[in-house]
Design an enzyme around this catalytic site. Structure first.
Site, PDB file in Angstrom:
ATOM      1  N   ASP A  59       0.864  -1.177   0.000  1.00 50.81           N
ATOM      2  CA  ASP A  59       0.000   0.000   0.000  1.00 50.81           C
ATOM      3  C   ASP A  59       0.904   1.231   0.000  1.00 50.81           C
ATOM      4  OD1 ASP A  59      -1.893  -1.965   0.457  1.00 50.81           O
ATOM      5  OD2 ASP A  59      -2.889  -0.888   2.084  1.00 50.81           O
ATOM      6  N   SER A 200       7.976   5.245   5.532  1.00 51.13           N
ATOM      7  CA  SER A 200       8.941   4.400   4.837  1.00 51.13           C
ATOM      8  C   SER A 200       8.682   4.412   3.341  1.00 51.13           C
ATOM      9  CB  SER A 200       8.874   2.973   5.363  1.00 51.13           C
ATOM     10  OG  SER A 200       8.990   2.960   6.768  1.00 51.13           O
TER      11      SER A 200
END
Length: 241
Positions: A59, A200
């Site tokens: 995602d 991230s």
């Protein structure tokens, strides 16, 4: 974040990020980190298994960059080349004319990721670095990705040639946790690993003449727009662009 005391942070985190708890498997959640890398119910992330389709490994918010002449990538007000990213000029050159797919994960995204394609992987390459915050106020100090720690896997894929799948850590990420750091076979959709707490990034490099990226996605990227994606969805198909 690994202690039981950190569990008190879960409820406010859920509320502030509008997380639907019904979507996740929540047994044995004994710390904030355990919650942060919680597993989603498999039926909510179906994997497109058509070997002619390129899928997303995670995602996130996706932007696609054509790679030309060792492209300098502007990401989060920083710049780096593919050679700097990989610390391997010969490997970087093999991607000239291909694509660099940058997936940016925010704290509210699902933080487990999968292999984007079936193939044989080499041993993971680990590049230690300084953890820099992803907050804009800190970006003037220097390139984020060049200085951040990162870990990447070279995969001889079944459908798209020799590719790279890379994880990049930011300051708030304690570790990049990959399940299989050694060489061996891998399969599309199998879990590759997860990030612990923090923003991230995952980067996928595809060599030239292997994939045609969806036009809507390319148009958005060329206009500087990130596209929300979910793990397992199709973003392109096999063939020269």
């Amino acid at each position: 974040m690994d202690s039981r005391l950190s569990k008190c942070l879960i409820k406010p985190f859920v509320k502030s990020n509008n997380i639907n708890l019904d979507d996740y498997i929540l047994e044995d959640i004994n710390s904030f980190n355990a919650f942060f890398c919680r597993k989603i119910k498999p039926e909510l992330r179906p994997i497109d298994m058509d070997e002619n389709h390129l899928i997303t490994p995670c995602d996130g918010l996706l932007k696609v960059y054509p790679i030309n002449d060792d492209l300098v990538l502007p990401v989060k007000q920083s710049e780096f080349t593919i050679s700097d990213l990989l610390v391997d000029k010969d490997l970087a050159k093999s991607f000239d004319g291909g694509y660099c797919l940058v997936y940016r994960l925010c704290v509210n995204h699902y933080h487990r990721y999968a292999y984007f394609e079936t193939g044989k992987k080499a041993e993971d390459i680990v590049i230690p670095g300084l953890y820099h915050t992803v907050q804009p106020v800190a970006l003037e100090a220097g390139p984020v990705f060049i200085q951040n720690s990162r870990q990447y896997t070279v995969i001889d894929t079944k459908s798209f040639g020799r590719c790279v799948q890379m994880e990049v850590g930011a300051m708030l990420v304690g570790r990049i946790v990959n399940e299989q750091p050694n060489e061996g076979p891998v399969a599309r959709g199998d879990e590759k690993g997860h990030f612990e707490y923090g923003g991230s990034t995952i980067i996928v490099l595809v060599p030239p003449n292997q994939v045609k990226i969806n036009k809507e996605l390319m148009d958005a990227s060329q206009n500087g727009i990130e596209t929300p994606v979910k793990m397992g969805q199709t973003i392109g198909e096999k063939g020269a662009s």
